[in-house]
Every structure is written in C-alpha cells, then in structure tokens.
Design a protein around this motif. Structure first.
Motif, PDB file in Angstrom:
ATOM      1  N   MET A   1       0.846  -1.182   0.000  1.00  0.00           N
ATOM      2  CA  MET A   1       0.000   0.000   0.000  1.00  0.00           C
ATOM      3  C   MET A   1       0.891   1.245   0.000  1.00  0.00           C
ATOM      4  N   ALA A   2       0.531   2.220  -0.808  1.00  0.00           N
ATOM      5  CA  ALA A   2       1.316   3.446  -0.939  1.00  0.00           C
ATOM      6  C   ALA A   2       1.103   4.346   0.273  1.00  0.00           C
ATOM      7  N   ALA A   3       2.137   5.108   0.579  1.00  0.00           N
ATOM      8  CA  ALA A   3       2.076   6.034   1.695  1.00  0.00           C
ATOM      9  C   ALA A   3       2.668   7.366   1.264  1.00  0.00           C
ATOM     10  N   ILE A   4       2.258   8.408   1.959  1.00  0.00           N
ATOM     11  CA  ILE A   4       2.792   9.740   1.706  1.00  0.00           C
ATOM     12  C   ILE A   4       3.838  10.011   2.785  1.00  0.00           C
ATOM     13  N   THR A   7       8.335  14.051   4.378  1.00  0.00           N
ATOM     14  CA  THR A   7       9.063  15.086   3.648  1.00  0.00           C
ATOM     15  C   THR A   7       8.212  15.676   2.518  1.00  0.00           C
ATOM     16  N   ASP A   8       7.325  14.864   1.948  1.00  0.00           N
ATOM     17  CA  ASP A   8       6.409  15.381   0.934  1.00  0.00           C
ATOM     18  C   ASP A   8       5.358  16.289   1.569  1.00  0.00           C
ATOM     19  N   ILE A   9       4.938  15.949   2.774  1.00  0.00           N
ATOM     20  CA  ILE A   9       3.981  16.810   3.475  1.00  0.00           C
ATOM     21  C   ILE A   9       4.659  18.133   3.827  1.00  0.00           C
ATOM     22  N   GLU A  10       5.914  18.079   4.255  1.00  0.00           N
ATOM     23  CA  GLU A  10       6.664  19.317   4.520  1.00  0.00           C
ATOM     24  C   GLU A  10       6.766  20.168   3.265  1.00  0.00           C
ATOM     25  N   SER A  11       7.051  19.540   2.138  1.00  0.00           N
ATOM     26  CA  SER A  11       7.141  20.284   0.876  1.00  0.00           C
ATOM     27  C   SER A  11       5.801  20.899   0.499  1.00  0.00           C
ATOM     28  N   ALA A  12       4.717  20.162   0.721  1.00  0.00           N
ATOM     29  CA  ALA A  12       3.385  20.696   0.429  1.00  0.00           C
ATOM     30  C   ALA A  12       3.056  21.854   1.362  1.00  0.00           C
ATOM     31  N   ILE A  13       3.441  21.745   2.621  1.00  0.00           N
ATOM     32  CA  ILE A  13       3.223  22.846   3.574  1.00  0.00           C
ATOM     33  C   ILE A  13       3.967  24.093   3.106  1.00  0.00           C
ATOM     34  N   ASP A  48       6.835   8.427   9.933  1.00  0.00           N
ATOM     35  CA  ASP A  48       7.396   9.160   8.801  1.00  0.00           C
ATOM     36  C   ASP A  48       6.573   8.973   7.524  1.00  0.00           C
ATOM     37  N   GLN A  49       5.495   8.185   7.597  1.00  0.00           N
ATOM     38  CA  GLN A  49       4.622   7.985   6.445  1.00  0.00           C
ATOM     39  C   GLN A  49       3.170   7.940   6.908  1.00  0.00           C
ATOM     40  N   ALA A  50       2.285   8.419   6.038  1.00  0.00           N
ATOM     41  CA  ALA A  50       0.845   8.340   6.279  1.00  0.00           C
ATOM     42  C   ALA A  50       0.222   7.565   5.131  1.00  0.00           C
ATOM     43  N   ASP A  51      -0.670   6.674   5.454  1.00  0.00           N
ATOM     44  CA  ASP A  51      -1.337   5.848   4.460  1.00  0.00           C
ATOM     45  C   ASP A  51      -2.088   6.719   3.460  1.00  0.00           C
ATOM     46  N   GLU A  52      -1.804   6.536   2.189  1.00  0.00           N
ATOM     47  CA  GLU A  52      -2.416   7.349   1.134  1.00  0.00           C
ATOM     48  C   GLU A  52      -3.934   7.168   1.088  1.00  0.00           C
ATOM     49  N   VAL A  53      -4.412   5.974   1.349  1.00  0.00           N
ATOM     50  CA  VAL A  53      -5.841   5.681   1.237  1.00  0.00           C
ATOM     51  C   VAL A  53      -6.641   6.333   2.365  1.00  0.00           C
ATOM     52  N   SER A  54      -6.094   6.349   3.581  1.00  0.00           N
ATOM     53  CA  SER A  54      -6.842   6.902   4.714  1.00  0.00           C
ATOM     54  C   SER A  54      -6.438   8.337   5.055  1.00  0.00           C
ATOM     55  N   PHE A  55      -5.697   8.972   4.195  1.00  0.00           N
ATOM     56  CA  PHE A  55      -5.290  10.372   4.384  1.00  0.00           C
ATOM     57  C   PHE A  55      -6.553  11.229   4.436  1.00  0.00           C
ATOM     58  N   SER A 108       2.724   6.151  -4.628  1.00  0.00           N
ATOM     59  CA  SER A 108       3.680   5.157  -5.147  1.00  0.00           C
ATOM     60  C   SER A 108       4.745   5.829  -6.001  1.00  0.00           C
ATOM     61  N   LYS A 109       4.340   6.799  -6.817  1.00  0.00           N
ATOM     62  CA  LYS A 109       5.318   7.521  -7.637  1.00  0.00           C
ATOM     63  C   LYS A 109       6.309   8.278  -6.752  1.00  0.00           C
ATOM     64  N   ARG A 110       5.801   8.927  -5.709  1.00  0.00           N
ATOM     65  CA  ARG A 110       6.694   9.671  -4.814  1.00  0.00           C
ATOM     66  C   ARG A 110       7.647   8.731  -4.085  1.00  0.00           C
ATOM     67  N   ALA A 111       7.192   7.511  -3.761  1.00  0.00           N
ATOM     68  CA  ALA A 111       8.070   6.533  -3.114  1.00  0.00           C
ATOM     69  C   ALA A 111       9.224   6.164  -4.047  1.00  0.00           C
ATOM     70  N   VAL A 112       8.927   6.008  -5.323  1.00  0.00           N
ATOM     71  CA  VAL A 112       9.976   5.711  -6.309  1.00  0.00           C
ATOM     72  C   VAL A 112      10.934   6.896  -6.394  1.00  0.00           C
ATOM     73  N   TRP A 113      10.394   8.115  -6.475  1.00  0.00           N
ATOM     74  CA  TRP A 113      11.243   9.316  -6.518  1.00  0.00           C
ATOM     75  C   TRP A 113      12.168   9.372  -5.299  1.00  0.00           C
TER      76      TRP A 113
END
Length: 152
Positions: A1-4, A7-13, A48-55, A108-113
């Motif tokens: 399952m993908a997670a956010i 660091t991506d949340i910090e960037s979005a903030i 350090d990760q939040a579940d993408e589905v239940s975000f 999932s794409k961000r995890a690859v990045w």
C-alpha cells in the motif's frame, strides 16, 4: 500500500505557505491547516509515512495540488530498460516501474522518486546534467560578450 512521506507533506506545507501567505502572521489558509494537522499527528506519533488511502480528504486535496506542481516522471529520455536492463541507467527506475508508471498512485510515484533520489546512482543525478547546463550558460555568456561595446 502506498504512503505519503513526511518530507512530501513538509514540501506541500512550504508550497502552501508561499502560495497563500498568512495575512497577519498567525492565520493559516485552510489547505495549510489541514496539512499541518496531519504533520503534527505524524510527529507526535513518530511516524514518517501516512497511508495514502486513509489520508484526510481535505489534506489529500491540498497535497495533490502540490504534487501536481512537481515533475511527474524521473525519465530523462535515456531509457536503458528498452535495451534489456532491469534498472534504467537514465532514471533509476526498475523495468516494472517504467512499464507501469502511468497506473501508479501519486504516493507510489513519490516513493519511487524518494528511492532513486536517495540512491543517486542514475544518470539523472550525475554531473552530466550539470555540465550540459553549464555549457549552455557559457555559450550564452560568450554570445553576449562577443557583441562590440562602445566606451567613451
């Protein structure tokens, strides 16, 4: 399952802080409040990760606006998986990641990045790209100095 990742949340903030700055130094825009709440909970629970589905829905919408402002693919148009490599020398993605990229979720794409950036072994992360930009800047500078100037 993908997670956010946090660091991506910090960037979005930071994206939303720049896009909708506080008018009084205290008030936050709704998108920033939603992301900050998720971020605060992650820090509190040491995740350090939040579940993408239940975000949370509003936080996910704000994150997706930031996500849409980022490059979608790490491809640099030098694909060695088409030549039979299991991992692309150009971007660092696996053959499966390249083949199924369009069907991957944003998380999932961000995890690859994150992975290919940490590894830093793909050509997209070496000095090749920097040298190409330097050469372009050098040629632009030499073109501007080649023009005759008239000094009194």
């Amino acid at each position: 399952m993908a997670a956010i990742h946090i660091t991506d949340i910090e960037s979005a903030i930071n994206f939303w802080r720049e896009r909708s700055p506080s008018p009084d130094g205290v008030t936050l825009c709704p998108e920033l409040r939603e992301l900050a709440q998720v971020y605060g909970q992650m820090v509190y629970f040491r995740q350090d990760q939040a579940d993408e589905v239940s975000f949370p829905k509003q936080a996910l919408a704000a994150w997706q606006v930031w996500y849409a402002s980022t490059p979608d693919t790490p491809c640099i148009a030098i694909c060695s998986t088409s030549q039979g490599d299991a991992v692309c020398k150009g971007c660092g993605r696996s053959f499966d990641e390249v083949q199924h990229w369009l069907s991957l979720s944003p998380g999932s794409k961000r995890a690859v990045w994150r992975r290919i950036t940490r590894e830093g072994s793909a050509w997209r992360f070496n000095r090749y790209a920097e040298r190409a930009m330097e050469a372009s800047a050098d040629s632009a500078n030499s073109a501007s100095t080649d023009t005759p100037s008239h000094h009194a």
